[in-house]
Design a protein around this motif. Structure first.
Motif, PDB file in Angstrom:
ATOM      1  N   MET A 134       0.840  -1.193   0.000  1.00 39.21           N
ATOM      2  CA  MET A 134       0.000   0.000   0.000  1.00 39.21           C
ATOM      3  C   MET A 134       0.870   1.235   0.000  1.00 39.21           C
ATOM      4  SD  MET A 134      -3.296   0.440   0.188  1.00 39.21           S
ATOM      5  CE  MET A 134      -4.022   2.004  -0.220  1.00 39.21           C
ATOM      6  N   LEU A 135       0.619   2.124  -0.943  1.00 44.03           N
ATOM      7  CA  LEU A 135       1.460   3.310  -1.058  1.00 44.03           C
ATOM      8  C   LEU A 135       0.775   4.517  -0.427  1.00 44.03           C
ATOM      9  CD1 LEU A 135       2.572   2.983  -4.800  1.00 44.03           C
ATOM     10  CD2 LEU A 135       3.687   2.038  -2.784  1.00 44.03           C
ATOM     11  N   TYR A 189      -2.131   5.428 -12.155  1.00 38.94           N
ATOM     12  CA  TYR A 189      -0.740   5.284 -12.563  1.00 38.94           C
ATOM     13  C   TYR A 189      -0.575   5.646 -14.031  1.00 38.94           C
ATOM     14  CZ  TYR A 189       3.847   2.934 -12.697  1.00 38.94           C
ATOM     15  OH  TYR A 189       5.185   2.640 -12.787  1.00 38.94           O
ATOM     16  N   SER A 197      12.165   0.901 -19.823  1.00 43.88           N
ATOM     17  CA  SER A 197      13.364   0.501 -19.078  1.00 43.88           C
ATOM     18  C   SER A 197      13.023  -0.511 -17.987  1.00 43.88           C
ATOM     19  CB  SER A 197      14.047   1.724 -18.484  1.00 43.88           C
ATOM     20  OG  SER A 197      13.126   2.468 -17.720  1.00 43.88           O
ATOM     21  N   ASN A 198      11.832  -0.422 -17.385  1.00 45.16           N
ATOM     22  CA  ASN A 198      11.363  -1.403 -16.399  1.00 45.16           C
ATOM     23  C   ASN A 198      12.445  -1.796 -15.390  1.00 45.16           C
ATOM     24  OD1 ASN A 198       9.537  -3.173 -15.207  1.00 45.16           O
ATOM     25  ND2 ASN A 198      10.000  -4.864 -16.603  1.00 45.16           N
ATOM     26  N   PRO A 199      13.081  -0.811 -14.733  1.00 47.57           N
ATOM     27  CA  PRO A 199      14.219  -1.136 -13.865  1.00 47.57           C
ATOM     28  C   PRO A 199      13.786  -1.755 -12.531  1.00 47.57           C
ATOM     29  CG  PRO A 199      13.681   1.172 -13.661  1.00 47.57           C
ATOM     30  CD  PRO A 199      12.738   0.615 -14.703  1.00 47.57           C
ATOM     31  N   LYS A 200      14.696  -2.545 -11.959  1.00 49.46           N
ATOM     32  CA  LYS A 200      14.527  -2.983 -10.568  1.00 49.46           C
ATOM     33  C   LYS A 200      15.332  -1.999  -9.736  1.00 49.46           C
ATOM     34  CE  LYS A 200      14.918  -7.001  -7.557  1.00 49.46           C
ATOM     35  NZ  LYS A 200      15.289  -8.421  -7.481  1.00 49.46           N
ATOM     36  N   LEU A 253      12.654   4.281 -10.275  1.00 46.29           N
ATOM     37  CA  LEU A 253      11.934   4.476 -11.534  1.00 46.29           C
ATOM     38  C   LEU A 253      11.223   5.819 -11.473  1.00 46.29           C
ATOM     39  CD1 LEU A 253      10.592   3.517 -14.241  1.00 46.29           C
ATOM     40  CD2 LEU A 253       8.809   2.468 -12.843  1.00 46.29           C
ATOM     41  N   ARG A 297      10.353   6.382  -7.516  1.00 42.50           N
ATOM     42  CA  ARG A 297       9.989   5.334  -6.570  1.00 42.50           C
ATOM     43  C   ARG A 297      10.858   4.117  -6.842  1.00 42.50           C
ATOM     44  NH1 ARG A 297       6.357   1.055  -6.768  1.00 42.50           N
ATOM     45  NH2 ARG A 297       6.160   1.570  -8.958  1.00 42.50           N
ATOM     46  N   THR A 341      11.293   0.402  -7.297  1.00 41.15           N
ATOM     47  CA  THR A 341      10.375  -0.701  -7.599  1.00 41.15           C
ATOM     48  C   THR A 341      10.714  -1.969  -6.818  1.00 41.15           C
ATOM     49  OG1 THR A 341      11.731  -1.394  -9.477  1.00 41.15           O
ATOM     50  CG2 THR A 341       9.920   0.133  -9.936  1.00 41.15           C
ATOM     51  N   ALA A 342      11.888  -2.014  -6.198  1.00 40.24           N
ATOM     52  CA  ALA A 342      12.238  -3.197  -5.409  1.00 40.24           C
ATOM     53  C   ALA A 342      11.714  -3.089  -3.984  1.00 40.24           C
ATOM     54  CB  ALA A 342      13.749  -3.400  -5.396  1.00 40.24           C
ATOM     55  N   THR A 343      11.549  -1.855  -3.493  1.00 40.68           N
ATOM     56  CA  THR A 343      11.149  -1.688  -2.090  1.00 40.68           C
ATOM     57  C   THR A 343       9.856  -0.898  -1.924  1.00 40.68           C
ATOM     58  OG1 THR A 343      12.357   0.386  -1.900  1.00 40.68           O
ATOM     59  CG2 THR A 343      13.579  -1.624  -1.379  1.00 40.68           C
ATOM     60  N   HIS A 344       9.371  -0.261  -2.983  1.00 39.83           N
ATOM     61  CA  HIS A 344       8.204   0.637  -2.978  1.00 39.83           C
ATOM     62  C   HIS A 344       8.487   1.960  -2.262  1.00 39.83           C
ATOM     63  CE1 HIS A 344       5.081  -2.805  -3.747  1.00 39.83           C
ATOM     64  NE2 HIS A 344       5.996  -2.722  -4.678  1.00 39.83           N
ATOM     65  N   VAL A 375      15.386  -6.998 -16.568  1.00 44.76           N
ATOM     66  CA  VAL A 375      16.656  -6.771 -15.875  1.00 44.76           C
ATOM     67  C   VAL A 375      17.767  -7.585 -16.540  1.00 44.76           C
ATOM     68  CG1 VAL A 375      17.851  -7.042 -13.674  1.00 44.76           C
ATOM     69  CG2 VAL A 375      15.468  -6.300 -13.702  1.00 44.76           C
ATOM     70  N   ARG A 405      16.657  -3.857 -24.872  1.00 49.45           N
ATOM     71  CA  ARG A 405      15.464  -3.300 -24.240  1.00 49.45           C
ATOM     72  C   ARG A 405      14.248  -4.096 -24.675  1.00 49.45           C
ATOM     73  NH1 ARG A 405      14.869   1.842 -22.200  1.00 49.45           N
ATOM     74  NH2 ARG A 405      13.203   2.532 -23.590  1.00 49.45           N
ATOM     75  N   LEU A 409       8.423  -4.777 -21.923  1.00 48.02           N
ATOM     76  CA  LEU A 409       7.788  -5.450 -20.790  1.00 48.02           C
ATOM     77  C   LEU A 409       7.712  -4.528 -19.591  1.00 48.02           C
ATOM     78  CD1 LEU A 409       9.573  -8.923 -20.956  1.00 48.02           C
ATOM     79  CD2 LEU A 409       7.301  -8.320 -21.809  1.00 48.02           C
ATOM     80  N   GLN A 410       6.672  -4.716 -18.789  1.00 42.77           N
ATOM     81  CA  GLN A 410       6.521  -4.003 -17.528  1.00 42.77           C
ATOM     82  C   GLN A 410       6.259  -5.043 -16.438  1.00 42.77           C
ATOM     83  OE1 GLN A 410       6.836  -0.684 -17.510  1.00 42.77           O
ATOM     84  NE2 GLN A 410       5.605   0.255 -19.118  1.00 42.77           N
ATOM     85  N   ASN A 451       4.420  -0.511 -11.462  1.00 44.29           N
ATOM     86  CA  ASN A 451       5.549  -1.423 -11.651  1.00 44.29           C
ATOM     87  C   ASN A 451       6.137  -1.797 -10.295  1.00 44.29           C
ATOM     88  OD1 ASN A 451       5.084  -0.383 -14.232  1.00 44.29           O
ATOM     89  ND2 ASN A 451       7.229  -0.644 -14.802  1.00 44.29           N
ATOM     90  N   SER A 452       6.502  -3.057 -10.160  1.00 42.73           N
ATOM     91  CA  SER A 452       7.102  -3.485  -8.907  1.00 42.73           C
ATOM     92  C   SER A 452       7.838  -4.807  -9.073  1.00 42.73           C
ATOM     93  CB  SER A 452       6.020  -3.654  -7.835  1.00 42.73           C
ATOM     94  OG  SER A 452       6.566  -4.281  -6.692  1.00 42.73           O
ATOM     95  N   TYR A 453       8.884  -4.962  -8.287  1.00 44.13           N
ATOM     96  CA  TYR A 453       9.610  -6.232  -8.191  1.00 44.13           C
ATOM     97  C   TYR A 453       9.513  -6.788  -6.765  1.00 44.13           C
ATOM     98  CZ  TYR A 453      11.846  -5.424 -12.723  1.00 44.13           C
ATOM     99  OH  TYR A 453      12.088  -5.240 -14.067  1.00 44.13           O
ATOM    100  N   ALA A 454       8.607  -6.252  -5.958  1.00 43.46           N
ATOM    101  CA  ALA A 454       8.658  -6.513  -4.517  1.00 43.46           C
ATOM    102  C   ALA A 454       7.875  -7.753  -4.080  1.00 43.46           C
ATOM    103  CB  ALA A 454       8.150  -5.296  -3.761  1.00 43.46           C
ATOM    104  N   ARG A 474       4.877  -8.139  -3.568  1.00 42.85           N
ATOM    105  CA  ARG A 474       3.732  -7.817  -2.732  1.00 42.85           C
ATOM    106  C   ARG A 474       2.958  -6.701  -3.410  1.00 42.85           C
ATOM    107  NH1 ARG A 474       7.997  -5.380   0.098  1.00 42.85           N
ATOM    108  NH2 ARG A 474       7.756  -3.128   0.183  1.00 42.85           N
ATOM    109  N   SER A 486      -0.941  -4.144  -3.168  1.00 45.16           N
ATOM    110  CA  SER A 486      -1.706  -3.302  -2.259  1.00 45.16           C
ATOM    111  C   SER A 486      -3.045  -3.946  -1.914  1.00 45.16           C
ATOM    112  CB  SER A 486      -1.937  -1.930  -2.883  1.00 45.16           C
ATOM    113  OG  SER A 486      -0.700  -1.275  -3.035  1.00 45.16           O
TER     114      SER A 486
END
Lengths: 94, 416
Positions: free
Chosen positions: A1-2, A19, A47-50, A53, A71, A73-76, B243, B251, B254-255, B302-305, B307, B309
């Motif tokens: 949850m952000l 978003y 780019s979709n980075p970990k 972003l 933000r 994206t690995a930790t939010h 990644v 590149r 993808l998201q 976007n997220s890699y976590a 988890r 919401s």
């Protein structure tokens, strides 16, 4: 949850926002000059980075204004918030 | 490989079950492999198995960052179906479903495939039209599909609420009787055991730190367990595909998003089919343990976590109770998220990447589990022959430049 810090309304619940995906993707200045590969790059490649972003959000259920968020994206974790048109904070983002 | 059978079970029972051996060796990485597969989920392990079995290439390593099968392979809702709208999708998912149907005996491992039928509900006039169109498209592709009106839906799934007073009443449903569920962990274990028996090295706790190339050609990978050279490198890492491709300077469109799911406390058998609804957006089945397995859509950001919401879970609970008011007192036991790589047209990318010797099987988004055998099969062909399998050809990365997209957003019977 952000908990998202809207630059105009302050911190608000994520459900008030929508978003907008990766920020700073500029429309090509001369679209007619682009070949298919360049269009694919503009339209689809991301780019979709970990990690950090730079991304766009809109406060739909509030002031209805767009802004940028940096933000992780690995930790939010939200690292920075800045206005549309401003450059991303130096040394960060894609 | 120890073969499993009633006789083997009886024989081992006499020895108090002390002579069973592990399903696969704990292989240590060698200095060189013909093919390195990055990602030890179902897709990567299936790719390794079919490389060894169909193409005689057993000099293969599957590199997995953690233990195998704990990424999306262990985080999905285990639904299997092939009722996709477009020809290209229908062919590859049906190819996969046909492999599923013989897979337990082929692997000598019980995948607990249960073809209990998948309902895709229609709640609006446009849902009805879309469903009927999809049934016709499916039948033209040789895929079983039928239309049930609301009364027939009630007979097929008696616990479902079809009251016309509902906010989104059930007007009917498409039914694929050959659809169903399978045990997700068993898929990873079964493929790992079978690939290992054919000489494939399954290397766990081995994280990729760099992908090496020289003069536009792949030369190998750097890992947390040392450097490995390879003739070919295949990326099959779901949420982390972007990644990894970036390590090779590629590149991708993808998201990565979290896809959440949850299970309820176990209850007596109450739901003997899979129910999916695109419009109110939830899908649910009941596991053999009795837990309801519930999923819906991705979190928007976007997220890699791993988890997401809570409002996303609230949304799918609202939809669940709309369809099954009887579930309102159920307690939910646990929820989780997998990181899915969503492509712009909600279709996968299977094929060669712009670096010689580098391949990708990804972009499956929210629908990869059902495709595990088929994707592994066509991807192994693509790697071994260095040209796409006919079923994989439409899913090349080039389609984003040519415009030949396979738009399954909304067309694929469930929103992505």
């Amino acid at each position: 949850m952000l908990l998202i810090p809207c630059p105009w309304c302050g911190p608000r619940d994520e459900v008030e926002f929508h978003y907008g995906g990766e920020a700073h993707i500029a429309r090509p200045a001369d679209p007619a000059a682009l070949d298919d590969a360049a269009w694919a790059e503009y339209l689809f490649m991301r780019s979709n980075p970990k990690g950090p972003l730079a991304e766009r959000w809109v406060h739909s259920a509030g002031c209805r204004r767009w802004f940028n968020l940096l933000r992780d994206t690995a930790t939010h974790r939200i690292l920075a918030v800045y206005k549309i048109g401003d450059p991303p904070p130096s040394g960060t983002g894609p | 490989m120890q073969r499993y059978s009633m006789a083997a079970l009886a024989r081992r029972a006499l020895g108090r079950h002390r002579s069973w051996t592990p399903l696969w060796r704990k292989a240590a990485p060698r200095a060189h492999y013909r093919v390195v597969i990055i990602g030890g989920g179902g897709h990567g392990l299936a790719t390794a198995y079919y490389l060894a079995k169909e193409h005689g290439i057993s000099d293969v390593a599957v590199l997995e960052k953690g233990p195998i099968g704990l990424g999306n392979t262990g985080r999905n809702t285990t639904i299997i179906r092939s009722n996709y709208l477009w020809d290209e999708s229908a062919r590859i998912y049906e190819h996969s479903l046909k492999l599923w149907e013989g897979l337990s005996s082929e692997l000598n491992f019980n995948l607990m495939l249960s073809q209990r039928g998948v309902l895709n509900l229609a709640h609006t006039e446009s849902d009805v039209r879309e469903g009927m169109r999809r049934i016709n498209a499916n039948r033209l592709n040789g895929i079983d599909a039928e239309w049930l009106d609301a009364a027939a839906v009630k007979r097929f799934c008696p616990i479902l609420n079809i009251s016309p007073d509902a906010r989104y009443p059930v007007l009917g449903a498409t039914l694929q009787r050959r659809g169903g569920v399978a045990r997700h962990d068993a898929v990873a274990w079964g493929y790992a055991r079978a690939a290992d028996a054919r000489g494939v090295d399954i290397i766990e706790n081995c994280e990729i730190t760099a992908i090496r190339s020289a003069e536009g050609r792949i030369t190998g990978v750097e890992t947390s367990r040392g450097d490995i050279t390879a003739d070919k490198v295949a990326i099959v890492a779901a949420g982390h595909n972007s990644v990894l491709a970036a390590m090779a300077g590629v590149r991708l469109p993808l998201q990565s998003h979290p896809l959440q799911a949850l299970v309820s406390e176990p209850v007596k058998p109450v739901l003997d089919c899979v129910v999916m609804s695109n419009t109110v957006h939830v899908y649910v089945s009941q596991s053999d343990k009795g837990e309801l397995v519930i999923g819906a859509g991705i979190d928007a950001f976007n997220s890699y976590a791993q988890r997401g919401s809570f409002p996303v879970i609230e949304g799918q609970m609202t939809a669940l109770l709309e369809l099954f008011p009887a579930f309102s007192r159920l307690k939910m036991l646990r929820s989780w998220a997998g990181i899915v790589d969503v492509s712009p047209d909600a279709s996968p990318i299977i094929g060669k990447l712009p670096v010689e010797g580098l391949y990708l099987n990804g972009g499956w988004g929210t629908g990869g589990f059902k495709a595990t055998p088929g994707a592994g099969h066509v991807f192994a062909h693509t790697i071994a022959r260095d040209e796409p399998h006919p079923l994989a050809r439409p899913f090349s990365l080039e389609r984003f430049a040519t415009g030949a997209l396979i738009d399954e957003h909304g067309a694929a019977a469930v929103a992505h």
